[in-house]
Structure formats: structure tokens, C-alpha cells
Design a protein around this motif. Structure first.
Motif, mmCIF file in Angstrom:
data_model
loop_
_atom_site.group_PDB
_atom_site.id
_atom_site.type_symbol
_atom_site.label_atom_id
_atom_site.label_comp_id
_atom_site.label_asym_id
_atom_site.label_seq_id
_atom_site.Cartn_x
_atom_site.Cartn_y
_atom_site.Cartn_z
ATOM 1 N N LEU A 45 1.569 10.286 1.198
ATOM 2 C CA LEU A 45 1.323 11.117 2.291
ATOM 3 C C LEU A 45 2.198 10.196 3.240
ATOM 4 O O LEU A 45 3.261 10.486 4.318
ATOM 5 C CB LEU A 45 -0.109 11.269 2.780
ATOM 6 N N PHE A 46 2.504 8.597 3.290
ATOM 7 C CA PHE A 46 3.276 7.876 3.677
ATOM 8 C C PHE A 46 4.694 8.613 3.691
ATOM 9 O O PHE A 46 5.609 9.200 5.199
ATOM 10 C CB PHE A 46 3.312 6.720 4.098
ATOM 11 N N TRP A 47 5.437 8.619 2.868
ATOM 12 C CA TRP A 47 6.810 8.937 2.841
ATOM 13 C C TRP A 47 7.005 10.178 2.751
ATOM 14 O O TRP A 47 7.731 10.609 3.531
ATOM 15 C CB TRP A 47 7.400 8.583 1.150
ATOM 16 N N ARG A 48 5.851 11.178 2.513
ATOM 17 C CA ARG A 48 5.950 12.838 3.127
ATOM 18 C C ARG A 48 6.196 13.253 4.508
ATOM 19 O O ARG A 48 6.865 13.375 4.934
ATOM 20 C CB ARG A 48 5.452 13.628 2.498
ATOM 21 N N VAL A 199 2.479 7.252 10.887
ATOM 22 C CA VAL A 199 1.672 5.904 10.970
ATOM 23 C C VAL A 199 0.489 5.673 10.836
ATOM 24 O O VAL A 199 0.630 4.431 9.757
ATOM 25 C CB VAL A 199 1.828 5.896 12.761
ATOM 26 N N LEU A 200 -0.725 6.917 10.534
ATOM 27 C CA LEU A 200 -1.446 6.524 10.197
ATOM 28 C C LEU A 200 -1.399 6.429 8.520
ATOM 29 O O LEU A 200 -2.330 5.184 7.769
ATOM 30 C CB LEU A 200 -2.443 7.703 10.388
ATOM 31 N N PHE A 201 -0.604 6.971 8.013
ATOM 32 C CA PHE A 201 -0.961 6.872 6.497
ATOM 33 C C PHE A 201 -0.272 6.007 6.322
ATOM 34 O O PHE A 201 -0.469 4.939 4.869
ATOM 35 C CB PHE A 201 -0.147 8.238 5.633
ATOM 36 N N GLY A 202 1.276 5.346 6.844
ATOM 37 C CA GLY A 202 0.924 3.851 6.684
ATOM 38 C C GLY A 202 0.587 2.691 6.844
ATOM 39 O O GLY A 202 0.392 1.956 5.704
ATOM 40 N N LEU A 203 -0.085 3.246 7.963
ATOM 41 C CA LEU A 203 -1.116 1.907 7.988
ATOM 42 C C LEU A 203 -2.116 1.875 6.695
ATOM 43 O O LEU A 203 -2.724 0.402 5.875
ATOM 44 C CB LEU A 203 -2.426 1.792 9.030
ATOM 45 N N CYS A 204 -2.712 2.489 6.210
ATOM 46 C CA CYS A 204 -3.318 2.988 4.780
ATOM 47 C C CYS A 204 -2.914 2.459 4.009
ATOM 48 O O CYS A 204 -3.409 1.785 3.107
ATOM 49 C CB CYS A 204 -3.824 4.794 4.714
ATOM 50 N N ALA A 205 -1.712 2.859 3.678
ATOM 51 C CA ALA A 205 -0.607 2.670 2.179
ATOM 52 C C ALA A 205 -0.782 0.843 2.168
ATOM 53 O O ALA A 205 -0.865 0.202 1.473
ATOM 54 C CB ALA A 205 0.052 3.021 1.821
ATOM 55 N N ALA A 206 0.031 0.312 3.644
ATOM 56 C CA ALA A 206 -0.058 -1.247 3.305
ATOM 57 C C ALA A 206 -1.307 -1.683 3.556
ATOM 58 O O ALA A 206 -1.445 -2.976 2.056
ATOM 59 C CB ALA A 206 0.100 -1.223 4.824
ATOM 60 N N GLN A 208 -2.943 -1.689 0.809
ATOM 61 C CA GLN A 208 -3.313 -1.258 -0.255
ATOM 62 C C GLN A 208 -2.484 -2.185 -1.614
ATOM 63 O O GLN A 208 -2.093 -1.743 -2.406
ATOM 64 C CB GLN A 208 -3.809 0.057 -1.024
ATOM 65 N N GLY A 209 -0.706 -2.358 -0.748
ATOM 66 C CA GLY A 209 0.246 -3.004 -1.213
ATOM 67 C C GLY A 209 1.281 -2.822 -0.424
ATOM 68 O O GLY A 209 1.027 -2.564 0.380
ATOM 69 N N SER A 210 2.375 -2.332 -1.005
ATOM 70 C CA SER A 210 4.053 -2.341 -1.135
ATOM 71 C C SER A 210 3.913 -1.417 -0.311
ATOM 72 O O SER A 210 2.946 -0.294 -0.391
ATOM 73 C CB SER A 210 4.635 -2.897 -1.506
ATOM 74 N N LEU A 211 4.348 -1.286 0.606
ATOM 75 C CA LEU A 211 5.259 0.541 1.758
ATOM 76 C C LEU A 211 6.438 0.970 0.878
ATOM 77 O O LEU A 211 6.664 2.326 0.503
ATOM 78 C CB LEU A 211 5.320 0.671 2.616
ATOM 79 N N MET A 212 7.258 0.366 -0.668
ATOM 80 C CA MET A 212 8.285 1.022 -1.452
ATOM 81 C C MET A 212 7.616 1.564 -2.203
ATOM 82 O O MET A 212 6.816 1.787 -2.528
ATOM 83 C CB MET A 212 8.445 -0.545 -1.869
ATOM 84 N N PRO A 213 8.810 2.841 -1.829
ATOM 85 C CA PRO A 213 8.308 3.698 -3.055
ATOM 86 C C PRO A 213 9.057 3.914 -4.164
ATOM 87 O O PRO A 213 9.245 3.203 -4.976
ATOM 88 C CB PRO A 213 9.129 5.281 -2.155
#
Length: 294
Positions: A45-48, A199-206, A208-213
Motif C-alpha cells: 500500500l505504501f508503493w500504491r 506517509v502512514l503506510f511508509g511508517l508501518c512498512a519501515a 517491518q523492514g526495507s521500503l524497497m519494493p
């Protein structure tokens, strides 16, 4: 002085737009199910939302009224409910393997929930027919849910999450309407919503690990699917149709999405498709029709 009547749309225009709307709306659920095979829900969802927002950003800045802080703030707050909580809630439920069609069915009850919540918040009284329709629609959802519980493996909290995210979005929509904030063009509002979600999904994904797709074919197709069909086609056709046809007719097309989503999920992912689910969807559609028709 005589005025020229507005030209009537071509008879084939509505069936084509309705088909495009159902395709775009249902693809959002199916696309998440597809792309989540190679990525966690937060990263997906961050990348979407990030890519959708960045594509819209130049248009939001150059086309339409000048963006002011108050409007941006209000739309960002609404984006927390409409994107982060609503979209994130049902995406997480799909990621936990709640049947995709059931998630679509509950998520698409949003207009009905708004009708019910409008009574305590806006003071709009419900007619007896609307109460009856609400009860019938809820009964239909319970039929589908009961059958899904018997054949599925998702935890109970994931089912509750779908209902909760829909209810939060409905409540936020009614409160936002009650505040009577300044209207904003759709492309500007959607840009703010998606970037807020990013922004919010990015914080959640960060966390859990890397933001790289993941550089996989499945994830790439899923992104194109979700952004092209689930975001731009769905919202573009929806708001375009509202300029030509009544809200009731456009909303009726959206209520066809859950059965279409169920068929997609059955064909693509071998998710269960039973007669009880079909009956439950039909009952829900009857209830929604009673509740929202003029």
C-alpha cells in the motif's frame, strides 16, 4: 429566449461506463490479493499510494484553485480514514486470507452505513423502508460471513477489521459532510489522500523492514493493476458518471462489484464460491436497493 436542451448521452454510454466502473472498483480488491503474494500489506500500500499521489501531484498543483493550508489539513485528516484505515483495513483482511469477495461486499456497504449514521450526526431521519433495507442487507452479509467462516482459515479479528474499517470511513464521511468544509476538485483531494496514506503506510512498512519494493513480475503487474484500474479507472469513471447520471444509478453499479469480485477470486486464486455466498450477496443487494433508492 429559448434555451438549448443538454444533449442526451448515447444509449450505449451507460452500459460501457457501468462495466468500466465495476471492472475498476472490483480490481482494487483482486489486485491487492494478487500483489500481496510477493509483499507485505504495508509495503504494497505504501508503493500504491505513493506512486498514485506523485502522478497526481503536478495536476493538483497546476490545475484547479490554489491549495490552502486549511483545505490541505482537512483533506489529509479525511485521508487518514479514507485511505489509511479503510483501504489498509480491508487490505490487511485480504492479506489474512479473508475471502476477497466478502471483503468487497462489506467494503461496498459504505453508502448504506453512511445513510444509517446520517441520522444521529446530521439529524436525517430514516424511513421505515430504509430501516428494513438495512436489516436485510446486514442479514445478507451474515449469510456470506457464516459460510466464509466454515470454509476459510482467516482469524476472527480479520473479519471484524473489515467491518470496523468500513464503519470508521462511513463515520468520517458523515462528520466531514457535517463540517461543511470548502469543496476541492477530485484530483486535488485524491492527491492529498494518497500522499497522506503513503506517509502512514511508509511508517508501518519501515518498522517491518526495507521500503524497497520486491523486483518481481507479480509485484510489478500488481502495481500497474492497482494504480491504473483500482485508482484512476475506478475513481475517474465514478466521478465522470456522476456528472451525467443520478447518484442512485451510479451507486447501483458499484453494488455489482462484490459478486464480480467473488468470481475473479474464484477463477484467479481458487477462493471458495458457494451457493450460500451467492444467496447472501443477493439478499444484501435487495437490502441495499431498498435503503438507497429514491
Amino acid at each position: 429566449m429559448t434555451t438549448l436542451a443538454a444533449p442526451r448521452p448515447h444509449p450505449l454510454l451507460w452500459p460501457l461506463m457501468a462495466a468500466a466502473l465495476v471492472l475498476g472498483w472490483s480490481s482494487g480488491f483482486v489486485g491487492i490479493r494478487y500483489a500481496s503474494q510477493d509483499a507485505g500489506v504495508a509495503l504494497l500500500l505504501f508503493w500504491r499510494t505513493l506512486l498514485s499521489g506523485l502522478i497526481l501531484l503536478p495536476f493538483a498543483l497546476l490545475i484547479g484553485p490554489r491549495l490552502r493550508w486549511r483545505g490541505v489539513r482537512d483533506q489529509a485528516l479525511f485521508g487518514v480514514a479514507s485511505v489509511f484505515l479503510y483501504l489498509g483495513g480491508f487490505a490487511l483482511a485480504i492479506g489474512q486470507r479473508v475471502p476477497t469477495g466478502l471483503v468487497a461486499l462489506i467494503a461496498d456497504l459504505l453508502p448504506l452505513a453512511m445513510v444509517v449514521l446520517a441520522q444521529p450526526v446530521l439529524g436525517e431521519r430514516l424511513r421505515p423502508r430504509q430501516w428494513l433495507g438495512t436489516g436485510i442487507a446486514v442479514a445478507g452479509v451474515l449469510i456470506v460471513t457464516a459460510d466464509s467462516l466454515s470454509v476459510g482459515s482467516a482469524p476472527l479479528w480479520a473479519y471484524a477489521l473489515t467491518v470496523g474499517s468500513m464503519a470508521v470511513f462511513a463515520a468520517a464521511s458523515v462528520v466531514f459532510r457535517a463540517r461543511r468544509t470548502d469543496p476541492m476538485p477530485v484530483h486535488q483531494a485524491l492527491c492529498i489522500h494518497t500522499l497522506t496514506g503513503a506517509v502512514l503506510f511508509g511508517l508501518c512498512a519501515a518498522t517491518q523492514g526495507s521500503l524497497m519494493p520486491p523486483l518481481t513480475r507479480t509485484f510489478g503487474i500488481g502495481m500497474v493493476w492497482l494504480i491504473g484500474l483500482g485508482t484512476f479507472l475506478a475513481y475517474g469513471v465514478y466521478y465522470g458518471a456522476l456528472r451525467v447520471w443520478p447518484v442512485a444509478r451510479v451507486s447501483a453499479a458499484i453494488y455489482l462489484c462484490p459478486p464480480v469480485t467473488m468470481v475473479w477470486a474464484w477463477a484467479l486464486f481458487s477462493e471458495p464460491l458457494t451457493w450460500a455466498m451467492a444467496v447472501g450477496v443477493a439478499v444484501t443487494l435487495v437490502g441495499v436497493w431498498l435503503c438507497v433508492r429514491d
